[in-house]
Motif scaffolding. Structure first.
Motif: not given
Length: 442
Positions: A280-304
């Protein structure tokens, strides 16, 4: 019968066979090397108890055998006593759950003629573990050994959620924090020195290269070698760059979930005593850390790309790629379980619950942090990228040939002259050896 009796005792024979010459040597080596056997019953490790200096010591596992200090013989553990604690829940239907297991290993010398007439899994009379060496089973060539086990079911007041408490109270080996910190400091210190030297060397070369004019650069390119030849192509946009950004975003999310889960589990917040808390903790953490995934992907998008256009589709790809693959695999496996009428199949209500959590928590967080990633200042490249890509010469040999060579080189170290290693001989699975084809002898 288990429901109404205080305990139920069953003793059966596992296997009976003679010790061959090879297995005799292997058993003695494993015993002198203090090999241990770890057994799991009902998803719980079998525990042993002993009294030392008035204290009750508990640990898991038992030795293959033992060698007394005043004797040159080696004795094998051929009899196991299991005490299984069960707890009864009364409601609409009576349910029995195992809440603990104890193991008592000992060495017993049986009559070879009587045991030869008994087949595997036949019941045998109960025995008492002998305390003297004369009645213990010695490891000797062509000596017939009979492996037996005894099970005792005992009622217990320990409930299912509390069955891990006894294991959590076990005293493990002390953690040598000073040695760990000392090793980490040495590693970081040496890595820092190497990194600083490398960074200063590369920065000096790049600065000197950037200060030259075009004619000098063209003349210098003829004299360059190794990594300096591709200095103008390092930061070029790769093929399938969108897939790269999606994988990096999902990788940040999964890595963050793993690290945070390990930290919380190490601090004791996710104890195995609470069933399902870790998942349960792993699923909740994965859902919350979607924020980090969006920031990392879009930030790399801007760099490239150098622009933030298309960041919404980028966020949706990050939010749906990995969970979508997992959902497809989960649905396929669940259909197989449904077709076989398995009790382990996931109910349809759980699917809707996971989908609602996915679209109500993970996707919005990914989009919000992706929007913030478009506002962040992108990194600037330390060198200019050439407009024309440098031509890459063709490989003389395919890359899979190198992998095949390394694989063959590694496998040759495990091949014995006879085709079998010492650890692959033996008929008993619970001794930790591989079971060959049964021929009546060890």
């Amino acid at each position: 019968m288990i429901f109404y009796c205080m305990f139920l005792l069953v003793q059966k024979v596992f296997v009976s066979a003679a010790i061959s010459e090879i297995f005799n040597v292997v058993l003695k080596e494993r015993t002198r090397d203090l090999y241990q056997v770890n057994m799991i019953l009902d998803n719980l490790p079998v525990m042993r108890f002993a009294n030392q200096n008035g204290l009750k010591v508990q640990w898991t596992g038992f030795p293959i055998g033992y060698s007394p200090s005043k004797s040159e013989d080696v004795y094998i553990i051929d009899h196991l006593k299991f005490r299984v604690f069960i707890h009864k829940y009364e409601g609409m239907s009576v349910q029995i759950f195992g809440t603990g297991e104890e193991g008592f290993p000992c060495s017993v010398k049986y009559d070879p003629e009587k045991m030869a007439k008994i087949h595997q899994y036949d019941e045998v009379p109960s025995v008492n573990c002998p305390m003297d060496l004369e009645n213990s089973q010695v490891i000797r060539e062509y000596e017939r050994v009979s492996f037996t086990y005894e099970v005792e079911f005992v009622k217990s007041d320990i409930k299912w959620p509390s069955r891990w408490d006894a294991y959590l109270k076990m005293d493990g080996a002390p953690v040598h924090w000073f040695s760990i910190l000392n090793s980490l400091m040495v590693i970081f210190f040496l890595a820092g020195i190497v990194f600083v030297i490398f960074l200063r060397t590369v920065r000096r070369d790049l600065t000197r290269y950037e200060e030259l004019d075009k004619e000098s650069q063209a003349q210098m390119n003829e004299e360059l070698s190794r990594w300096k030849l591709v200095v103008g192509d390092v930061f070029r946009e790769p093929n399938n760059s969108k897939l790269l950004r999606v994988m990096i975003g999902d990788g940040v999310q999964i890595l963050g979930m793993a690290l945070v889960t390990l930290v919380f589990a190490s601090l004791g917040f996710m104890s195995p005593a609470s069933r399902g808390m870790l998942l349960t903790g792993m699923i909740i953490l994965y859902l919350l850390l979607g924020a980090g995934a969006g920031y990392a992907g879009v930030y790399l998008w801007r760099i490239i790309k150098g622009t933030s256009e298309g960041w919404r589709s980028m966020c949706w790809s990050i939010a749906c790629f990995f969970p979508g693959v997992v959902f497809v695999i989960l649905i396929a496996l669940n259909f197989i379980l449904w077709g076989n009428n398995s009790s382990g199949a996931i109910p349809i209500s759980l699917y809707f619950m996971l989908l609602s959590l996915w679209f109500c928590i993970s996707v919005p967080l990914t989009l919000i942090r992706g929007y913030l990633g478009t506002r962040a200042e992108p990194l600037t490249y330390p060198v200019r990228t050439n407009q024309i890509a440098r031509e890459i010469p063709e490989r003389k040999y395919p890359s899979w040939l190198l992998v095949l060579g390394e694989y063959i080189n590694g496998e040759l170290g495990f091949i014995n002259k006879k085709g079998l290693g010492h650890g692959c001989v033996g008929p008993v699975d619970w001794l930790g050896f591989k079971r060959p084809r049964w021929d009546g002898e060890m």
